[in-house]
Design an enzyme around this catalytic site. Structure first.
Site, PDB file in Angstrom:
ATOM      1  N   LEU A 116       6.747  23.238 -24.805  1.00  0.00           N
ATOM      2  CA  LEU A 116       5.341  23.292 -25.219  1.00  0.00           C
ATOM      3  C   LEU A 116       4.944  22.060 -26.031  1.00  0.00           C
ATOM      4  O   LEU A 116       3.779  21.891 -26.370  1.00  0.00           O
ATOM      5  CB  LEU A 116       5.061  24.587 -25.991  1.00  0.00           C
ATOM      6  CG  LEU A 116       5.355  25.879 -25.209  1.00  0.00           C
ATOM      7  CD1 LEU A 116       4.945  27.111 -26.018  1.00  0.00           C
ATOM      8  CD2 LEU A 116       4.665  25.888 -23.852  1.00  0.00           C
ATOM      9  N   HIS A 134      18.734  26.208 -16.247  1.00  0.00           N
ATOM     10  CA  HIS A 134      18.407  25.510 -14.987  1.00  0.00           C
ATOM     11  C   HIS A 134      19.601  25.092 -14.120  1.00  0.00           C
ATOM     12  O   HIS A 134      19.833  23.914 -13.889  1.00  0.00           O
ATOM     13  CB  HIS A 134      17.494  24.311 -15.252  1.00  0.00           C
ATOM     14  CG  HIS A 134      17.880  23.402 -16.389  1.00  0.00           C
ATOM     15  ND1 HIS A 134      19.142  22.925 -16.575  1.00  0.00           N
ATOM     16  CD2 HIS A 134      17.129  22.886 -17.397  1.00  0.00           C
ATOM     17  CE1 HIS A 134      19.166  22.149 -17.642  1.00  0.00           C
ATOM     18  NE2 HIS A 134      17.964  22.116 -18.161  1.00  0.00           N
ATOM     19  N   HIS A 137       4.043  16.105 -19.063  1.00  0.00           N
ATOM     20  CA  HIS A 137       4.008  14.700 -19.478  1.00  0.00           C
ATOM     21  C   HIS A 137       2.610  14.173 -19.184  1.00  0.00           C
ATOM     22  O   HIS A 137       2.048  14.496 -18.130  1.00  0.00           O
ATOM     23  CB  HIS A 137       5.029  13.870 -18.704  1.00  0.00           C
ATOM     24  CG  HIS A 137       6.448  14.174 -19.073  1.00  0.00           C
ATOM     25  ND1 HIS A 137       6.981  13.814 -20.292  1.00  0.00           N
ATOM     26  CD2 HIS A 137       7.434  14.810 -18.405  1.00  0.00           C
ATOM     27  CE1 HIS A 137       8.247  14.219 -20.341  1.00  0.00           C
ATOM     28  NE2 HIS A 137       8.539  14.837 -19.217  1.00  0.00           N
ATOM     29  N   HIS A 191      12.258  29.301 -20.675  1.00  0.00           N
ATOM     30  CA  HIS A 191      12.443  27.849 -20.761  1.00  0.00           C
ATOM     31  C   HIS A 191      11.131  27.099 -20.552  1.00  0.00           C
ATOM     32  O   HIS A 191      10.791  26.714 -19.440  1.00  0.00           O
ATOM     33  CB  HIS A 191      13.454  27.445 -19.683  1.00  0.00           C
ATOM     34  CG  HIS A 191      14.035  26.092 -19.881  1.00  0.00           C
ATOM     35  ND1 HIS A 191      15.332  25.798 -19.555  1.00  0.00           N
ATOM     36  CD2 HIS A 191      13.507  24.948 -20.361  1.00  0.00           C
ATOM     37  CE1 HIS A 191      15.578  24.529 -19.839  1.00  0.00           C
ATOM     38  NE2 HIS A 191      14.477  23.995 -20.317  1.00  0.00           N
ATOM     39  N   ASP A 201      11.252  25.804 -16.784  1.00  0.00           N
ATOM     40  CA  ASP A 201      11.494  24.443 -17.290  1.00  0.00           C
ATOM     41  C   ASP A 201      10.195  23.633 -17.269  1.00  0.00           C
ATOM     42  O   ASP A 201      10.184  22.435 -16.982  1.00  0.00           O
ATOM     43  CB  ASP A 201      12.606  23.720 -16.525  1.00  0.00           C
ATOM     44  CG  ASP A 201      13.140  22.503 -17.295  1.00  0.00           C
ATOM     45  OD1 ASP A 201      12.701  22.276 -18.447  1.00  0.00           O
ATOM     46  OD2 ASP A 201      13.977  21.781 -16.743  1.00  0.00           O
TER      47      ASP A 201
END
Lengths: 428, 304
Positions: A64, A232, A309, A61, A305
């Site tokens: 990209l 998750h 950002h 997870h 996960d």
């Protein structure tokens, strides 16, 4: 073709157990495993003294961000971060722009990943545009090697559509993976609903928003006989549901992210959006349940996960910032340091079990023996380091562990016989 | 004290210090020329991302009566409409040379973020559903004025506690000063968890009104109806509004408070707001003096 490599003086740990051995790699495969092996002429000898030599880690997870959000991450930078974290393969989530919902975008991601520091396997979307309305061309994508499908970032809300997707997918030998979140119940929430959200005045997402969909998809797996993978997991209730489904013999698997066994909603008291993630950081009791689920095998895998950002996105007010945190470069030490499990069990969670779920075994995650593809990592369990966001290989900086001292690190990573990380430095 | 972000930063002693200092600024405000030179040469900027009449004007009046220079930043006239980030806006303002930033924002926690980015003092003028510390201080001041003390007093806070920054700050302030607090609201308008809140909860307004020293009404917004938190405002008023009949249940000395702006006829009946026991306009008047005290404590040390 790269030259031979010798991993000298380590302890090999894989599914079959643990033994002191050197590992010789040549022509992309493991050539020999044993004590006191001769280095072939011209071989690169890498010191593995005091280290664990293991199958490369596999992340089920990772976001990209390419194509479409290259200011946050690219396949190149994300794969480099992965290799530095000990990973030899990552599953790239399809919530890109455009989303990975067609053979064309699958091909693009595979091409971009061809020269990367780790193997990049796209996950495909379950529905066109991840819009939750019509099925994406699952068979066309499966024909290109896609083995996991998910609308991650959102769950498939329509129960009838999810049933059809499971039925259709069951003939393709692929697994559907669900981001479990009932959109109606979760609407407007920005952190875990409970004591902290009430005190901080931040709209919450109740645990039940996740558990409703876990329960629904367990039912749909029972109805269709198709496998479901839960992404998750973050609540005690979800862990209990999956545990019961497994006891019943249903074909369910599950992953948990390091932040859901290391951090709680209390971190949001700083209002730093670096602690905003979906599913949100939960309570102490949830953390304890996720840890016990990892310990008893209810949860099959640790998945990062990894959700980069750019800085400006995380400098917004908490309720306006996007959810997500980096994970590829910190998952291994957190798993080694926080869970209190034997190293073999931690590696099962990080390598061979996720490799099977991703359809990457035994090329990744398989036992270290002569003839298998040389996708390996060498872990120094005693390497102590401080997380510095500016020194991470990811293009983004949004780690929730800035300043934290971690113990354990990938010293070398070998991809298809080539050392892509040597002494914790990326080689490409 | 560097910032005023939460009532919790003050504690009982800090609150009492502000209230004691407020006494002297009430006196200043009553003068023919209500102005002292305490903050001459200091600059206070109001950074308001949300509409506010009384709080913005109250801070501006407070700063001017202390002879500080004031600047105003409000969303409609700023670069925010051009996509400037919160952080960039804040750093731009700080670069102009300011001593204090008074922040109002619709998102909980923004004053904490601003305080991390700047060297200036930050005053929380209301953040999302979270806190409104100067409102709590002026509420305490007004109650102390009318009741003498808050110690052992019983205060009911009625209405939309869930979405109320005033309620969160008031609970902290009233209980710090020794009062007991009862929250009265339908379950849909209470926070999902009250763990750690030193309060009682009741759904029986009539029963609570008979035994309080003060009742504080919270603004009830019509959106709560569309969000299905109440079936209708009419039903809300019938069960949780301070109607004329209900106001008669209050003990003789009990006071009625409202942080404003009021929805007359919804949470409070039109004429109840104007009863002698209503201190609504006292709250506004005291607001200026309380904010003078806060600005003075943050900026005045060494210059007064």
């Amino acid at each position: 073709m790269s030259g031979a490599v010798v991993l000298r003086g380590g302890t090999v740990v894989d599914e079959t157990g643990s033994r002191r051995a050197d590992v010789v790699v040549a022509d992309g495969v493991v050539a020999a495993v044993g004590e006191g092996l001769e280095a072939p002429r011209g071989a690169t000898v890498l010191d593995a003294g005091g280290c664990v030599v293991a199958p490369g880690l596999v992340d089920l997870h990772a976001h990209l961000r390419e194509p479409g959000n290259e200011e946050a991450e690219t396949i190149e930078t994300g794969a480099r971060a992965a290799a530095l974290g000990g990973y030899t393969a990552v599953v790239a989530m399809p919530n890109t722009d455009p989303p990975i919902d067609s053979a064309g975008v699958v091909r693009e991601v595979l091409e971009l990943g061809a020269g990367a520091c780790c193997e990049v396997r796209p996950a495909g979307a379950i529905t066109r545009g991840r819009a939750g309305a019509t099925l994406a061309p699952l068979a066309e994508m499966a024909a290109l090697g896609v083995r996991l499908f998910t609308d991650d970032g959102a769950g498939v809300q329509d129960s009838r559509l999810m049933r059809r997707a499971l039925e259709y997918a069951s003939s393709l030998g692929v697994t559907l993976a669900q981001h479990c979140e009932d959109a109606g119940l979760a609407a407007g929430g920005h952190m875990h609903e409970g004591e902290w959200s009430s005190r901080l005045g931040v709209p919450g997402v109740p645990s039940e928003a996740e558990e409703l969909m876990v329960a629904r998809d367990i039912s749909l797996s029972r109805l269709t006989g198709a496998p479901v993978h839960f992404l998750h997991l973050s609540t005690a209730g979800s862990v209990a549901l999956v545990r019961a489904a497994k006891a019943e013999g249903l074909r369910v698997s599950a992953e948990a992210a390091p932040h859901h066994f290391c951090l709680t909603a209390a971190a949001v008291a700083s209002y730093d959006p670096v602690f905003k993630v979906n599913p949100p950081l939960r309570s102490d009791a949830d953390v304890a349940a996720v840890r016990s689920g990892l310990a008893d095998g209810t949860i099959d895998a640790i998945a990062t996960d990894h959700a980069p950002h750019p800085p400006e996105a995380k400098e917004a007010p908490f309720d306006q910032a996007p959810p997500g945190m980096l994970g590829l470069e910190t998952a291994l030490p957190l798993a080694l340091g926080e869970l209190g499990l034997p190293v073999g069990q931690v590696l099962a969670l990080l390598s061979w079990r996720p490799a099977r779920i991703a359809g990457l075994a035994p090329g990744h995650g398989g036992p270290v023996r002569a003839g298998v593809p040389a996708n390996l990592c060498v872990i120094d369990p005693g390497d102590t380091w401080v997380v510095d966001p500016d020194r991470l290989a990811s293009r983004s900086r949004n780690t929730p562990y800035a300043g934290r001292t971690l113990t354990g690190r990938a010293r070398h990573t070998v991809l298809r016989g080539e050392p892509v990380v040597i002494d914790a430095e990326a080689q490409r | 004290m560097k910032h005023l972000l939460s009532v919790a930063d003050l504690g009982r002693d800090g609150i009492e210090e502000v209230l004691d200092l407020t006494d002297s600024f009430v006196e200043v405000s009553a003068r023919a020329i209500p102005k002292v030179p305490a903050l001459r040469g200091r600059t206070v900027v109001s950074l308001f991302y949300e509409d506010s009449t009384r709080t913005r004007l109250s801070f501006e009046a407070a700063a001017k009566r202390l002879s500080a220079d004031t600047m105003n930043f409000s969303v409609g006239t700023s670069a925010v409409g051009k996509g400037e980030s919160l952080r960039d806006t804040v750093l731009t303002i700080e670069a102009m040379g300011v001593d204090a930033i008074v922040v109002r924002h619709g998102s909980s926690g923004v004053p904490w973020q601003v305080a991390r980015w700047v060297d200036a003092s930050v005053v929380n003028a209301g953040d999302g559903w979270h806190e409104h510390p100067t409102q709590a201080l002026l509420d305490c001041y007004t109650l102390r004025e009318r009741l003498g003390t808050l110690d052992q007093r019983h205060i009911a806070i009625v209405g939309d506690v869930k979405h109320s920054r005033v309620a969160r700050s008031d609970v902290l302030a009233y209980t710090a000063l020794g009062a007991s607090v009862t929250l009265v609201a339908p379950p849909t308008l209470l926070p999902p968890s009250l763990e750690g809140w030193p309060v009682e909860v009741s759904h029986d307004l009539d029963g609570v009104l008979r035994k309080v020293d003060a009742v504080e009404l919270l603004r009830m917004q019509s959106e709560r109806q569309t969000e299905a938190l109440v079936p209708s405002l009419r039903e809300y008023t019938a069960t949780y509004g301070l109607t004329r009949e209900r106001a008669r249940l209050l003990p003789d000395e009990a006071v009625i408070m409202h942080p404003g702006p009021m929805n007359r006829g919804v949470e409070i009946a039109a004429d109840v707001a104007d009863l002698p026991r209503s201190v609504v306009t006292r709250q506004v008047a005291n607001g200026v003096a309380v904010r003078m005290a806060v600005l003075f404590l943050l900026l005045g040390a060494g210059t007064a």
